[in-house]
Design a protein around this motif. Structure first.
Motif, PDB file in Angstrom:
ATOM      1  N   PHE A 163       0.957  -1.350  -0.006  1.00 52.30           N
ATOM      2  CA  PHE A 163      -0.007  -0.059   0.125  1.00 52.30           C
ATOM      3  C   PHE A 163       0.803   1.281   0.098  1.00 52.30           C
ATOM      4  CE2 PHE A 163      -2.893  -2.944   1.464  1.00 52.30           C
ATOM      5  CZ  PHE A 163      -4.082  -2.774   1.137  1.00 52.30           C
ATOM      6  N   SER A 164       0.350   2.235  -0.485  1.00 48.45           N
ATOM      7  CA  SER A 164       0.943   3.477  -0.625  1.00 48.45           C
ATOM      8  C   SER A 164       1.565   3.894   0.709  1.00 48.45           C
ATOM      9  CB  SER A 164       0.617   4.519  -1.430  1.00 48.45           C
ATOM     10  OG  SER A 164      -0.735   5.154  -0.807  1.00 48.45           O
ATOM     11  N   ASP A 165       2.490   4.791   0.986  1.00 49.05           N
ATOM     12  CA  ASP A 165       2.845   5.224   2.093  1.00 49.05           C
ATOM     13  C   ASP A 165       1.777   6.511   2.415  1.00 49.05           C
ATOM     14  OD1 ASP A 165       5.378   4.234   2.134  1.00 49.05           O
ATOM     15  OD2 ASP A 165       6.356   6.081   1.524  1.00 49.05           O
ATOM     16  N   ARG A 166       1.024   6.998   1.713  1.00 49.64           N
ATOM     17  CA  ARG A 166       0.003   7.874   1.955  1.00 49.64           C
ATOM     18  C   ARG A 166      -1.354   7.184   2.529  1.00 49.64           C
ATOM     19  NH1 ARG A 166      -2.236  12.904   0.443  1.00 49.64           N
ATOM     20  NH2 ARG A 166      -4.184  13.041   1.751  1.00 49.64           N
ATOM     21  N   ALA A 167      -1.551   5.984   1.736  1.00 45.88           N
ATOM     22  CA  ALA A 167      -2.724   5.377   2.205  1.00 45.88           C
ATOM     23  C   ALA A 167      -2.425   4.816   3.919  1.00 45.88           C
ATOM     24  CB  ALA A 167      -2.876   3.824   1.076  1.00 45.88           C
ATOM     25  N   ARG A 168      -1.343   4.055   4.008  1.00 39.55           N
ATOM     26  CA  ARG A 168      -0.936   3.710   5.424  1.00 39.55           C
ATOM     27  C   ARG A 168      -0.904   4.938   6.448  1.00 39.55           C
ATOM     28  NH1 ARG A 168       4.314  -0.037   4.954  1.00 39.55           N
ATOM     29  NH2 ARG A 168       3.414  -0.996   6.785  1.00 39.55           N
ATOM     30  N   ALA A 169      -0.638   5.852   5.960  1.00 39.88           N
ATOM     31  CA  ALA A 169      -0.477   7.400   6.835  1.00 39.88           C
ATOM     32  C   ALA A 169      -1.896   7.524   7.285  1.00 39.88           C
ATOM     33  CB  ALA A 169       0.231   8.277   6.461  1.00 39.88           C
ATOM     34  N   ASP A 170      -2.594   7.528   6.270  1.00 36.98           N
ATOM     35  CA  ASP A 170      -4.254   7.813   6.287  1.00 36.98           C
ATOM     36  C   ASP A 170      -4.893   6.769   7.373  1.00 36.98           C
ATOM     37  OD1 ASP A 170      -4.152  10.094   5.052  1.00 36.98           O
ATOM     38  OD2 ASP A 170      -4.934   9.409   3.128  1.00 36.98           O
ATOM     39  N   ILE A 171      -4.626   5.728   7.330  1.00 29.69           N
ATOM     40  CA  ILE A 171      -5.261   4.332   7.773  1.00 29.69           C
ATOM     41  C   ILE A 171      -4.717   4.611   9.534  1.00 29.69           C
ATOM     42  CG2 ILE A 171      -5.076   1.924   8.067  1.00 29.69           C
ATOM     43  CD1 ILE A 171      -5.103   1.586   5.000  1.00 29.69           C
ATOM     44  N   ALA A 172      -3.390   4.879   9.426  1.00 30.83           N
ATOM     45  CA  ALA A 172      -2.859   4.858  10.903  1.00 30.83           C
ATOM     46  C   ALA A 172      -3.528   6.062  11.580  1.00 30.83           C
ATOM     47  CB  ALA A 172      -1.342   5.465  10.708  1.00 30.83           C
ATOM     48  N   ASP A 173      -3.875   7.157  10.949  1.00 28.64           N
ATOM     49  CA  ASP A 173      -4.473   8.492  11.631  1.00 28.64           C
ATOM     50  C   ASP A 173      -5.902   8.028  11.946  1.00 28.64           C
ATOM     51  OD1 ASP A 173      -2.268   9.819  11.184  1.00 28.64           O
ATOM     52  OD2 ASP A 173      -2.845  10.920   9.362  1.00 28.64           O
ATOM     53  N   LEU A 174      -6.629   7.312  11.100  1.00 25.67           N
ATOM     54  CA  LEU A 174      -7.931   6.821  11.288  1.00 25.67           C
ATOM     55  C   LEU A 174      -7.898   6.101  12.593  1.00 25.67           C
ATOM     56  CD1 LEU A 174     -10.903   6.506  10.316  1.00 25.67           C
ATOM     57  CD2 LEU A 174     -10.221   4.502   9.125  1.00 25.67           C
ATOM     58  N   TRP A 175      -6.955   4.964  12.788  1.00 27.16           N
ATOM     59  CA  TRP A 175      -7.105   4.241  13.850  1.00 27.16           C
ATOM     60  C   TRP A 175      -6.539   4.888  15.101  1.00 27.16           C
ATOM     61  CZ3 TRP A 175      -9.482   0.381  15.679  1.00 27.16           C
ATOM     62  CH2 TRP A 175      -8.999  -0.305  16.730  1.00 27.16           C
ATOM     63  N   THR A 176      -5.839   5.890  15.053  1.00 27.83           N
ATOM     64  CA  THR A 176      -5.377   6.639  16.246  1.00 27.83           C
ATOM     65  C   THR A 176      -6.520   7.311  17.001  1.00 27.83           C
ATOM     66  OG1 THR A 176      -3.251   6.962  15.465  1.00 27.83           O
ATOM     67  CG2 THR A 176      -3.954   8.457  16.922  1.00 27.83           C
ATOM     68  N   ALA A 177      -7.412   7.945  15.886  1.00 23.11           N
ATOM     69  CA  ALA A 177      -8.698   8.707  16.194  1.00 23.11           C
ATOM     70  C   ALA A 177      -9.700   7.872  16.721  1.00 23.11           C
ATOM     71  CB  ALA A 177      -9.017   9.575  15.065  1.00 23.11           C
ATOM     72  N   ALA A 178      -9.885   6.698  16.331  1.00 25.60           N
ATOM     73  CA  ALA A 178     -11.083   5.868  16.607  1.00 25.60           C
ATOM     74  C   ALA A 178     -10.971   4.723  17.573  1.00 25.60           C
ATOM     75  CB  ALA A 178     -11.365   5.073  15.240  1.00 25.60           C
ATOM     76  N   GLU A 179      -9.450   4.489  17.891  1.00 26.54           N
ATOM     77  CA  GLU A 179      -9.288   3.148  18.602  1.00 26.54           C
ATOM     78  C   GLU A 179      -9.741   3.359  20.253  1.00 26.54           C
ATOM     79  OE1 GLU A 179      -7.212   0.903  21.501  1.00 26.54           O
ATOM     80  OE2 GLU A 179      -6.855   3.243  21.473  1.00 26.54           O
ATOM     81  N   PRO A 180      -9.517   4.595  20.811  1.00 24.36           N
ATOM     82  CA  PRO A 180      -9.971   4.616  22.093  1.00 24.36           C
ATOM     83  C   PRO A 180     -11.432   4.364  22.336  1.00 24.36           C
ATOM     84  CG  PRO A 180      -8.779   6.631  21.635  1.00 24.36           C
ATOM     85  CD  PRO A 180      -8.916   5.949  20.444  1.00 24.36           C
ATOM     86  N   ALA A 181     -12.547   5.011  21.319  1.00 26.68           N
ATOM     87  CA  ALA A 181     -13.793   4.473  21.279  1.00 26.68           C
ATOM     88  C   ALA A 181     -14.029   2.984  21.182  1.00 26.68           C
ATOM     89  CB  ALA A 181     -14.552   5.598  20.398  1.00 26.68           C
TER      90      ALA A 181
END
Length: 334
Positions: A163-181
């Motif tokens: 996967f592209s670096d951009r895609a993996r970075a976006d996915i990481a940001d998404l999980w960082t925001a969603a993981e606590p909930a």
């Protein structure tokens, strides 16, 4: 997303909102009755999609944990499983069901050992597994744990570093925001995953609704759009452990692609397959890029997209026919 991408284009915003409203009020046909259950393991079931012409070895389709499995049997006139059954094959479909918060610790590996393998054990003979998207990742790992007569992967990610670096970075940001909930819930709601899909190509997402505003609401084109969008926007949540494994161990650490993903005490290695295997890979896939595939020896490159290869106008020529030919050679030959 609409505000961000149409701030200077009020006409476009109006068109998108009109298309969304048309989609929301579109008529839906009655739901088709569920197919018979052949086996059950926890919340997962194995459903029978064989027809009058079916014969030969079982062909078990393993869908992704994301979105419902019915994309493989989308409608009476657009069903890969029905089409294969009419050609003499014996398709069956894994339905993962709806997880409960108490199952928060069931990771993707657990879906293999505690769900998929018991379903396969209920069959009279080793099947051919056909895995689509993340279901292909799961089927690949299962091949190291149980005898199979064949393995076919369709748009299946394995080397997540592809996967592209951009895609993996976006996915990481998404999980960082969603993981606590998600941790609190014990589940990863479908809305978390869907917002990630929207980020892949927001312009395309908005454009398809703008175009739908101009479609005759009682046409076949409208019915096909609604059926596919309903599938896209629905789906059971993931267990928390499955979501964590997907985001942390797959997208971030690439355990499968680097030979470090251990399931049931075994490490799945595409190079160690001991059954006939083929993979169908799309060169235009925005969700699972071709660079993330397992790179099997028999690798078929398609021009249709991730969902289009299953239900699109090019699906028959791009995937259905070559898949049927490959399956027939291994499921019907005795």
């Amino acid at each position: 997303m609409l505000r961000e991408h149409s701030a200077a284009l009020p006409h476009r915003r109006t068109a998108v909102l009109a298309g969304l409203a048309a989609y929301q009020r579109a008529p839906r046909p009655p739901a088709r009755p569920p197919r018979p259950v052949l086996a059950q393991a926890g919340s997962a079931t194995l459903r029978d999609h064989r027809g009058a012409a079916s014969r030969g070895r079982p062909v078990v389709f393993v869908p992704s944990l994301i979105n419902p499995p019915r994309v493989l049997d989308l409608s009476a006139g657009n069903s890969l499983l029905g089409w294969l059954a009419d050609r003499g094959l014996s398709p069956m479909l894994v339905d993962w069901g709806e997880p409960m918060p108490a199952e928060r610790g069931l990771d993707i590996g657990g879906h293999i050992t505690d769900r998929l393998l018991p379903l396969l054990a209920a069959l009279d003979e080793p099947p051919i597994l056909v895995g689509y998207c993340l279901g292909g990742t799961i089927a690949m790992a299962a091949s190291a744990l149980t005898p199979l007569a064949g393995l076919a992967l369709i748009a299946a990610p394995w080397r997540f570093s592809g996967f592209s670096d951009r895609a993996r970075a976006d996915i990481a940001d998404l999980w960082t925001a969603a993981e606590p909930a998600c941790d609190t819930l014990g589940l990863v709601p479908m809305e978390v995953l869907q917002s990630g899909f929207w980020r892949l190509d927001p312009e395309r997402t908005l454009d398809k609704y703008a175009r739908f505003a101009e479609v005759d609401p009682v046409s076949e084109a409208a019915a096909a759009f609604v059926a596919l969008e309903d599938w896209t926007n629905q789906g059971a949540p993931l267990t928390y452990a499955a979501g964590r494994e997907l985001f942390d161990d797959f997208y971030d650490a690439d355990l499968p692609g680097t030979g470090r993903w251990r399931v049931g005490g075994r490490i799945a290695d595409p190079r160690a397959l001991d059954c006939p295997a083929v993979e169908f890979v799309s060169s235009t896939d925005r969700i699972v890029p071709a660079a993330s595939s397992a790179t099997l020896t028999d690798r078929r490159l398609l021009g249709a997209g991730h969902v289009g290869m299953i239900v699109g106008s090019k699906a028959h020529a791009a995937l259905w026919a070559p898949l049927a030919d490959w399956l027939s050679g291994h499921a019907l030959a005795r």
